[in-house]
Design a protein around this motif. Structure first.
Motif, mmCIF file in Angstrom:
data_model
loop_
_atom_site.group_PDB
_atom_site.id
_atom_site.type_symbol
_atom_site.label_atom_id
_atom_site.label_comp_id
_atom_site.label_asym_id
_atom_site.label_seq_id
_atom_site.Cartn_x
_atom_site.Cartn_y
_atom_site.Cartn_z
ATOM 1 N N ALA A 235 -17.677 -14.375 9.478
ATOM 2 C CA ALA A 235 -16.312 -14.321 10.003
ATOM 3 C C ALA A 235 -15.746 -15.727 10.194
ATOM 4 O O ALA A 235 -14.572 -15.987 9.896
ATOM 5 C CB ALA A 235 -16.302 -13.549 11.321
ATOM 6 N N PHE A 236 -16.582 -16.649 10.706
ATOM 7 C CA PHE A 236 -16.137 -18.032 10.876
ATOM 8 C C PHE A 236 -15.783 -18.649 9.520
ATOM 9 O O PHE A 236 -14.763 -19.350 9.391
ATOM 10 C CB PHE A 236 -17.239 -18.850 11.536
ATOM 11 N N SER A 237 -16.590 -18.394 8.499
ATOM 12 C CA SER A 237 -16.331 -18.936 7.162
ATOM 13 C C SER A 237 -15.007 -18.418 6.621
ATOM 14 O O SER A 237 -14.210 -19.186 6.062
ATOM 15 C CB SER A 237 -17.477 -18.574 6.226
ATOM 16 N N ASN A 238 -14.750 -17.125 6.777
ATOM 17 C CA ASN A 238 -13.502 -16.544 6.269
ATOM 18 C C ASN A 238 -12.285 -17.111 6.997
ATOM 19 O O ASN A 238 -11.234 -17.353 6.393
ATOM 20 C CB ASN A 238 -13.544 -15.021 6.429
ATOM 21 N N GLN A 239 -12.448 -17.322 8.294
ATOM 22 C CA GLN A 239 -11.320 -17.811 9.094
ATOM 23 C C GLN A 239 -11.046 -19.285 8.833
ATOM 24 O O GLN A 239 -9.888 -19.709 8.695
ATOM 25 C CB GLN A 239 -11.601 -17.579 10.575
ATOM 26 N N SER A 240 -12.099 -20.103 8.770
ATOM 27 C CA SER A 240 -11.936 -21.553 8.626
ATOM 28 C C SER A 240 -11.868 -22.008 7.173
ATOM 29 O O SER A 240 -11.539 -23.164 6.905
ATOM 30 C CB SER A 240 -13.103 -22.261 9.304
ATOM 31 N N GLN A 241 -12.221 -21.090 6.244
ATOM 32 C CA GLN A 241 -12.315 -21.418 4.820
ATOM 33 C C GLN A 241 -13.376 -22.495 4.560
ATOM 34 O O GLN A 241 -13.256 -23.302 3.629
ATOM 35 C CB GLN A 241 -10.958 -21.875 4.271
ATOM 36 N N SER A 242 -14.398 -22.504 5.395
ATOM 37 C CA SER A 242 -15.518 -23.434 5.240
ATOM 38 C C SER A 242 -16.694 -22.713 4.603
ATOM 39 O O SER A 242 -16.939 -21.526 4.885
ATOM 40 C CB SER A 242 -15.948 -24.009 6.586
ATOM 41 N N ALA A 243 -17.424 -23.417 3.767
ATOM 42 C CA ALA A 243 -18.667 -22.884 3.214
ATOM 43 C C ALA A 243 -19.838 -23.363 4.073
ATOM 44 O O ALA A 243 -19.851 -24.517 4.525
ATOM 45 C CB ALA A 243 -18.843 -23.343 1.774
ATOM 46 N N LEU A 244 -20.813 -22.487 4.291
ATOM 47 C CA LEU A 244 -21.969 -22.795 5.122
ATOM 48 C C LEU A 244 -23.249 -22.642 4.304
ATOM 49 O O LEU A 244 -23.357 -21.742 3.470
ATOM 50 C CB LEU A 244 -22.051 -21.851 6.333
ATOM 51 N N LEU A 245 -24.211 -23.523 4.562
ATOM 52 C CA LEU A 245 -25.531 -23.403 3.950
ATOM 53 C C LEU A 245 -26.569 -23.750 5.007
ATOM 54 O O LEU A 245 -26.458 -24.780 5.685
ATOM 55 C CB LEU A 245 -25.670 -24.352 2.749
ATOM 56 N N PHE A 246 -27.584 -22.901 5.142
ATOM 57 C CA PHE A 246 -28.607 -23.131 6.176
ATOM 58 C C PHE A 246 -29.902 -22.442 5.772
ATOM 59 O O PHE A 246 -29.928 -21.530 4.943
ATOM 60 C CB PHE A 246 -28.135 -22.602 7.537
ATOM 61 N N GLY A 247 -30.999 -22.903 6.378
ATOM 62 C CA GLY A 247 -32.311 -22.375 6.050
ATOM 63 C C GLY A 247 -32.780 -21.312 7.028
ATOM 64 O O GLY A 247 -32.526 -21.395 8.226
ATOM 65 N N VAL A 248 -33.470 -20.303 6.493
ATOM 66 C CA VAL A 248 -34.076 -19.238 7.299
ATOM 67 C C VAL A 248 -35.436 -18.896 6.687
ATOM 68 O O VAL A 248 -35.828 -19.433 5.650
ATOM 69 C CB VAL A 248 -33.195 -17.957 7.344
ATOM 70 N N ILE A 249 -36.131 -17.961 7.325
ATOM 71 C CA ILE A 249 -37.314 -17.352 6.720
ATOM 72 C C ILE A 249 -36.856 -16.075 6.042
ATOM 73 O O ILE A 249 -36.361 -15.156 6.697
ATOM 74 C CB ILE A 249 -38.391 -17.035 7.779
ATOM 75 N N GLY A 250 -36.955 -16.025 4.729
ATOM 76 C CA GLY A 250 -36.585 -14.814 4.008
ATOM 77 C C GLY A 250 -37.634 -13.732 4.210
ATOM 78 O O GLY A 250 -38.815 -14.023 4.392
ATOM 79 N N ARG A 251 -37.201 -12.499 4.169
ATOM 80 C CA ARG A 251 -38.154 -11.396 4.341
ATOM 81 C C ARG A 251 -37.883 -10.330 3.290
ATOM 82 O O ARG A 251 -36.790 -9.785 3.203
ATOM 83 C CB ARG A 251 -38.039 -10.794 5.742
ATOM 84 N N HIS A 252 -38.871 -10.086 2.473
ATOM 85 C CA HIS A 252 -38.762 -9.071 1.423
ATOM 86 C C HIS A 252 -40.163 -8.779 0.912
ATOM 87 O O HIS A 252 -41.126 -9.464 1.247
ATOM 88 C CB HIS A 252 -37.867 -9.543 0.279
ATOM 89 N N GLN A 253 -40.277 -7.769 0.094
ATOM 90 C CA GLN A 253 -41.566 -7.431 -0.480
ATOM 91 C C GLN A 253 -41.520 -7.761 -1.965
ATOM 92 O O GLN A 253 -40.738 -7.181 -2.715
ATOM 93 C CB GLN A 253 -41.880 -5.935 -0.291
ATOM 94 N N ASN A 254 -42.293 -8.740 -2.359
ATOM 95 C CA ASN A 254 -42.363 -9.133 -3.771
ATOM 96 C C ASN A 254 -43.499 -8.370 -4.431
ATOM 97 O O ASN A 254 -44.669 -8.612 -4.125
ATOM 98 C CB ASN A 254 -42.600 -10.637 -3.880
ATOM 99 N N PRO A 255 -43.211 -7.434 -5.329
ATOM 100 C CA PRO A 255 -44.272 -6.615 -5.921
ATOM 101 C C PRO A 255 -45.260 -7.409 -6.761
ATOM 102 O O PRO A 255 -46.373 -6.965 -6.995
ATOM 103 C CB PRO A 255 -43.503 -5.606 -6.787
ATOM 104 N N SER A 256 -44.877 -8.601 -7.201
ATOM 105 C CA SER A 256 -45.768 -9.364 -8.075
ATOM 106 C C SER A 256 -46.883 -10.065 -7.308
ATOM 107 O O SER A 256 -47.962 -10.297 -7.849
ATOM 108 C CB SER A 256 -44.964 -10.398 -8.871
#
Length: 512
Positions: A288-309
């Motif tokens: 919502a902040f990005s849409n309102q301010s027209q700013s792009a954001l980039l940040f790091g997290v821990i991704g969570r998913h199941q990789n079958p390989s």
């Protein structure tokens, strides 16, 4: 028999001082790369090392090999000692085991340096022995950057961003910088033997470098972009307890929402928690902040998913939010052995220290770029790397070459709090500078403890934050478009030249 024993003792007594001298020279070479003109200092220091190795030409081959190991061991022990901090201080591993790990890694890396220097012994009578030494060194360095997922850290090329041969990087890459550094140091070492030929060849090469800098393969694209890079300066120990995690998430959330820049970047694992378990509504509020301010954001997290390989649940992830486009996700592809994935048979090693989330899933190598949408202008595409990935120039070049969209800038998010107050941040900064030189693109580095910096397309540092301070770096960055010869061809030309030199020399030796 008695005389043979005396000769053997004299031989052994004579080799040990030389091994010590080579070890010290290797350590001095590693220390010199941290200096402002380290790339220039590197050349005469390498000449001294060739001089010491040349004294051992009459020694048995195994002694010569050990001498090369001694030089490499001194170089890497001093250059990579900071791994001790991540293992012992942060990870809680016993100090003896942590020290042994540093020595084992340094010894493994020294093995490559020793193999590279063997060409001095095999081609000592060749009239182009300097070229052959450089060619062999390039091939061994390439092997070091590929074998067992590769570890090209502390290569000779990175200091050339502050040296005489950085200008060759957009044409032939970092390995070409290595080639010229090794070759020129040999020419300097043999200057007394061939003063005219060596002097002229060195002078011509040095004069050629500024001329190469006159050609630019990338050009400005669109209007400049205002950016803000956030450096939280959180101790690594804080992410191992709920209170520290909550404090860090709150800081980066508020810092991003307080900015007015076109592009706002937080470092690797700014939110040190699985994406699906982040506080309720956090990602929605950032969107919502990005849409309102027209700013792009980039940040790091821990991704969570199941990789079958590979059956792994977590990944090291960057999330990009740009107004009007779907949420962008990039999962780190080139993982750090032991730090981010556990090689088969080494789970016992990781159990020796208390770092969680150390077996990540590997992201695909062909992930798309982050699309930064701008009003009434063409979008900007950013090539994302996380921490260790910007060590691998050929992989970045391949991504830029093969992508459907042309990248306009590079962004690296990293967290070097693992390595404390060491030279590791400065080493990675030089590697990022080399990547900008190779690709002709500006780069943004957002880090937790430093070095947060903005780099120009020529690899120069435009602005930076002091290390171990909490703050934001505000700057204006010009996006670029185009591809350098290195991005188009990768390492193929310099590897081909090196292979051809060694092959022709081997054929010539067999004929005689």
């Amino acid at each position: 028999m008695r005389q043979a024993l005396i000769d053997w003792q004299l031989q052994k007594g004579g080799i040990y001082p030389k091994l010590l001298a080579l070890f010290i020279l290797g350590a001095i070479l590693a220390a010199a790369t941290e200096l402002p003109f380290g790339g220039w200092i590197q050349v005469p220091l390498l000449s001294l090392i060739w001089w010491q190795l040349h004294k051992l030409n009459q020694q048995p081959l195994k002694n010569y090999f050990v001498a090369g190991m001694s030089f490499g061991f001194g170089y890497f022990v001093l250059g990579l000692w900071w791994i001790y901090i991540s293992l012992h201080v942060i990870g809680g591993m016993h100090w003896m085991l942590s020290t042994a790990a540093v020595f084992l890694l340094a010894g493994g890396m020294a093995l490559f340096f020793s193999l590279a220097s063997l060409s001095m012994r095999f081609f000592k009578h060749s009239p182009i022995s300097g070229l052959l030494l450089a060619a062999n060194w390039v091939l061994i360095e390439w092997l070091r950057g590929w074998l067992f997922t590769g570890f090209p850290w502390m290569g000779l090329a990175e200091s050339q961003v502050n040296g005489p041969f950085g200008a060759i990087a957009p044409y032939l890459g970092g390995l070409a910088c290595t080639f010229l550094a090794v070759w020129s140091s040999w020419q300097l070492y043999t200057l007394r033997k061939n003063p005219k030929i060596n002097g002229i060849s060195l002078a011509c090469t040095l004069l050629l470098m500024p001329a190469l800098s006159l050609w630019h393969f990338t050009k400005p694209a669109g209007e400049p972009l205002s950016v803000e890079l956030i450096q939280g300066n959180f101790a690594q120990s804080l992410i191992f307890n709920p209170e520290g995690i909550s404090k860090q998430i709150q800081f980066y959330d508020q810092a991003m929402k307080s900015s007015h820049a076109d592009l706002i970047i937080s470092p690797e694992t700014a939110f040190p928690w699985p994406e699906t378990s982040l506080p309720a509504g956090l990602l929605d509020s950032l969107q919502a902040f990005s849409n309102q301010s027209q700013s792009a954001l980039l940040f790091g997290v821990i991704g969570r998913h199941q990789n079958p390989s590979d059956n792994r649940e977590f990944s090291n992830r960057a999330i990009g939010i740009s107004p009007g486009v779907p949420v962008y996700r990039y999962d780190k592809s080139h993982l750090v052995p032991f730090g981010e994935f556990i090689p088969p048979g080494f789970h016992w090693f990781v159990k020796a220290f208390s770092v969680p989330l150390s077996d990540f899933s590997r992201g695909a190598t062909d992930q798309s770029f982050f699309k930064i949408k701008r009003a009434e202008q063409d979008p900007i595409y950013a090539a994302i790397t996380i921490c260790y990935e910007d060590v691998f120039g050929s992989e970045i070049a391949a991504r830029l070459r093969d992508s459907d969209n042309s990248a306009n800038l590079m962004i690296n998010i990293t967290n070097l709090a693992w390595f404390g107050a060491s030279q590791a941040p400065a080493q990675q900064l030089r590697l990022s500078q080399l990547r900008s030189l190779e690709t002709g693109l500006p780069a943004l580095r957002a880090t937790n403890t430093g070095i947060t910096a903005v780099l120009g397309p020529d690899g120069k540092v435009i602005s930076r934050l002091p290390e171990f301070t909490q703050g934001t770096l505000q700057a204006t960055v010009q996006a670029y478009s185009g591809k350098t010869p290195y991005v188009i061809w990768g390492n193929a030309p310099i590897l081909s030249i090196s292979c051809l030199l060694l092959l022709l020399s081997l054929i010539r030796q067999k004929q005689f």
